[in-house]
Design an enzyme around this catalytic site. Structure first.
Site, PDB file in Angstrom:
ATOM      1  N   ASP A  75     -48.014 -22.014  -8.889  1.00 50.31           N
ATOM      2  CA  ASP A  75     -47.211 -21.215  -7.960  1.00 50.31           C
ATOM      3  C   ASP A  75     -48.073 -20.329  -7.061  1.00 50.31           C
ATOM      4  OD1 ASP A  75     -44.883 -22.225  -9.302  1.00 50.31           O
ATOM      5  OD2 ASP A  75     -45.298 -20.768 -10.891  1.00 50.31           O
ATOM      6  N   GLU A  76     -49.268 -20.791  -6.744  1.00 53.59           N
ATOM      7  CA  GLU A  76     -50.161 -19.993  -5.902  1.00 53.59           C
ATOM      8  C   GLU A  76     -49.774 -20.067  -4.431  1.00 53.59           C
ATOM      9  OE1 GLU A  76     -51.265 -22.317  -7.998  1.00 53.59           O
ATOM     10  OE2 GLU A  76     -52.581 -21.349  -9.477  1.00 53.59           O
ATOM     11  N   LYS A  81     -49.568 -23.331  -2.676  1.00 57.31           N
ATOM     12  CA  LYS A  81     -50.503 -24.349  -2.171  1.00 57.31           C
ATOM     13  C   LYS A  81     -50.085 -24.874  -0.796  1.00 57.31           C
ATOM     14  CE  LYS A  81     -50.200 -26.130  -6.503  1.00 57.31           C
ATOM     15  NZ  LYS A  81     -50.089 -25.019  -7.447  1.00 57.31           N
ATOM     16  N   GLY A 117     -42.713 -27.375  -7.992  1.00 58.06           N
ATOM     17  CA  GLY A 117     -41.701 -27.011  -7.009  1.00 58.06           C
ATOM     18  C   GLY A 117     -42.369 -26.371  -5.834  1.00 58.06           C
ATOM     19  N   HIS A 118     -42.057 -26.831  -4.644  1.00 61.28           N
ATOM     20  CA  HIS A 118     -42.552 -26.107  -3.487  1.00 61.28           C
ATOM     21  C   HIS A 118     -41.465 -26.010  -2.431  1.00 61.28           C
ATOM     22  CE1 HIS A 118     -44.260 -30.203  -3.518  1.00 61.28           C
ATOM     23  NE2 HIS A 118     -43.748 -30.276  -2.313  1.00 61.28           N
ATOM     24  N   GLN A 175     -49.045 -27.782 -10.258  1.00 62.20           N
ATOM     25  CA  GLN A 175     -49.509 -26.878 -11.318  1.00 62.20           C
ATOM     26  C   GLN A 175     -50.895 -26.314 -10.945  1.00 62.20           C
ATOM     27  OE1 GLN A 175     -48.232 -30.153 -12.720  1.00 62.20           O
ATOM     28  NE2 GLN A 175     -46.288 -29.138 -12.370  1.00 62.20           N
ATOM     29  N   THR A 181     -38.505 -24.099  -9.628  1.00 58.29           N
ATOM     30  CA  THR A 181     -37.913 -25.199 -10.396  1.00 58.29           C
ATOM     31  C   THR A 181     -36.868 -24.694 -11.391  1.00 58.29           C
ATOM     32  OG1 THR A 181     -39.895 -26.504 -10.135  1.00 58.29           O
ATOM     33  CG2 THR A 181     -38.463 -27.136 -11.944  1.00 58.29           C
TER      34      THR A 181
END
Ligand code: IMP
Length: 428
Positions: free
Chosen positions: A13-14, A16, A40-41, A224, A300
């Site tokens: 969750d950085e 990306k 999830g993005h 991840q 998510t």
């Protein structure tokens, strides 16, 4: 510069997508190489918000071919729900998506096992996303998995599903007190996708190697993060695949010499979802403030993310094992307004100072952070577009993180918008 991998440097969750956005139209192929719909993005394109879990973000770029590599585990219900969701908004994902014939499938029995085994673990649970990802990878390694290509041979598919369920049904009924799962029902459900899936299936390793030979830009999109990697993360509190940069090779079928650039994505602070050690976690009002300011809730599962200060040892370990050529620092704007910002520069483990991540989880779980206090800034930095626009203390914070974290900082996210970035070096 044809092969570029984007990897999370912390526990996921950085943000990306922020870095991949900067590559824009220069990317010819966007490849998912690990994980499944546990990721999830959220993408914002032309003012529209899209939440994706399985499809590569390149699905929305008109000039990029999205690829789901062999290292991904695919839930076909989710894949086609995402494709239909996009179609309803005028995006024809089915036309250009390529799916590896070697990728494994997540089936409903994997989800059931994920959920019941977590329940049975009780206090020792992993805190999985419950999407069946771990059990699908277990079957892959156990050689009981169902692959995309198996859908094209009905007889073999039936036999494989029966084989996979034989032992599981015993386990479900006798240990977990659940109802047995009917192999025919599962087989029919999988077969219902065959006609729609067939045109997308390809030897994606060959496609990508040919593209790299032709000088195309291939972006390997990590899901991840390093510290959730099954080999290099905080085992057992990890996901069941290899999100690290080397996973881009095994998960898509390209050799290591194809990778030219590895961009690590690090938040300006740290978050984690699920269980497992997290030395800089803040369980107080400071943690609540970061969570609220940074909107730290899972894409998510909607779970609250655990929040804490930047841990330079965590990012440095990722920089070393992934050979980051660059770091992209995200969400720096969330730290505006703190008088002092602690940065973890070492750990104390039973009275001993560690300047690097300890070798064992036993020590890592007992590490207490040794902080250095950085001067904060009060200005809103969301309008900054060059490094010089950032307040002096904010610049000093970035410089200190760069010194500690083992790779140069090439980009900084200063707000949720695509354009809210400060670039110091081009990523290509
Ligand atoms: P699984 O991948 O669902 O098996 O979950 C294993 C661990 O990885 C749990 O702690 C999850 O919270 C974590 N995890 C999996 N995917 C993500 C992600 O995309 N972001 C953050 N954590 C994740």
């Amino acid at each position: 510069m044809p092969g570029i991998v984007v990897v999370g440097a912390q526990w996921g969750d950085e943000g990306k997508g922020k870095a991949t956005d900067q590559l824009g139209d220069r990317v010819d192929f966007t490849v998912r190489y690990s994980g499944g719909n546990n990721a999830g993005h959220t993408l914002v394109v032309g003012g529209e918000r899209y939440a994706l879990h399985l499809l590569p973000s390149g699905i929305l770029s008109p000039n990029s071919v999205p690829v789901i590599g062999n290292g991904v585990v695919i839930d076909l219900d989710v894949l086609f729900a995402e494709i239909e969701g996009l179609a309803a908004r005028g995006v024809d994902a089915a036309r250009k998506l390529l799916v590896s014939s070697n990728a494994h499938l997540i089936t409903p029995y994997h989800q059931t096992i994920d959920k019941v085994s977590e329940r049975f673990l009780g206090k020792r649970k992993i805190g999985t996303t419950g999407r069946g990802v771990g059990p699908a990878y277990s079957d892959k390694v156990n050689r009981l998995g169902i692959r995309v290509q198996d859908l094209f041979d009905e007889e073999m598919l039936r036999a494989k599903v029966e084989g996979a369920l034989w032992q599981k049904n015993h386990l479900l009924v006798k240990v977990y007190n659940q109802r047995a799962i009917d192999p025919d029902q599962i087989t029919e459900r999988l077969l219902s996708y065959v006609d729609r899936l067939r045109p997308m299936v390809a030897d994606t390793s060959r496609v990508l190697n040919d593209a790299l030979d032709a000088g195309d830009v291939v972006l390997f999109e990590g899901a991840q993060a390093h510290h959730l990697d099954v080999d290099h993360g905080t085992y057992p509190y990890v996901t069941s695949s290899n999100p690290i940069a080397a996973g881009a090779c095994t998960g898509s079928g390209v050799g290591p010499t194809r990778i030219d650039r590895v961009v690590g994505i690090a938040k300006a602070y740290t978050t984690r979802v699920g269980e497992g050690p997290f030395p800089t976690e803040l369980l107080d009002a400071d943690g609540d403030k970061i969570r609220a300011d940074g909107a730290e809730f899972g894409t998510t599962t909607g779970r609250k993310r655990r929040c804490g200060w930047y841990d330079a040892l965590v990012v440095e370990a990722a920089a070393s094992a992934n050979a980051f050529t660059d770091i992209f620092l995200t969400k720096l704007d969330i730290l505006s307004g703190w008088e002092k910002i602690p940065v973890c520069v070492a750990y104390d483990v039973d009275g001993e100072r560690h300047d690097r991540l300890p070798m064992t989880q036993h020590d890592f779980a007992r590490a207490t952070p040794i902080y250095e206090l950085q001067d904060g800034w009060t200005e809103d930095i969301s309008g900054a577009r060059s490094f010089g626009d950032l307040p002096k203390n904010c610049q000093a914070y970035v410089h200190r993180l760069e010194e500690l974290s083992g790779a140069r900082i090439s980009g900084i996210g200063v707000g949720p918008g695509r354009e809210q970035v400060v670039m110091l070096h081009d990523l290509l």
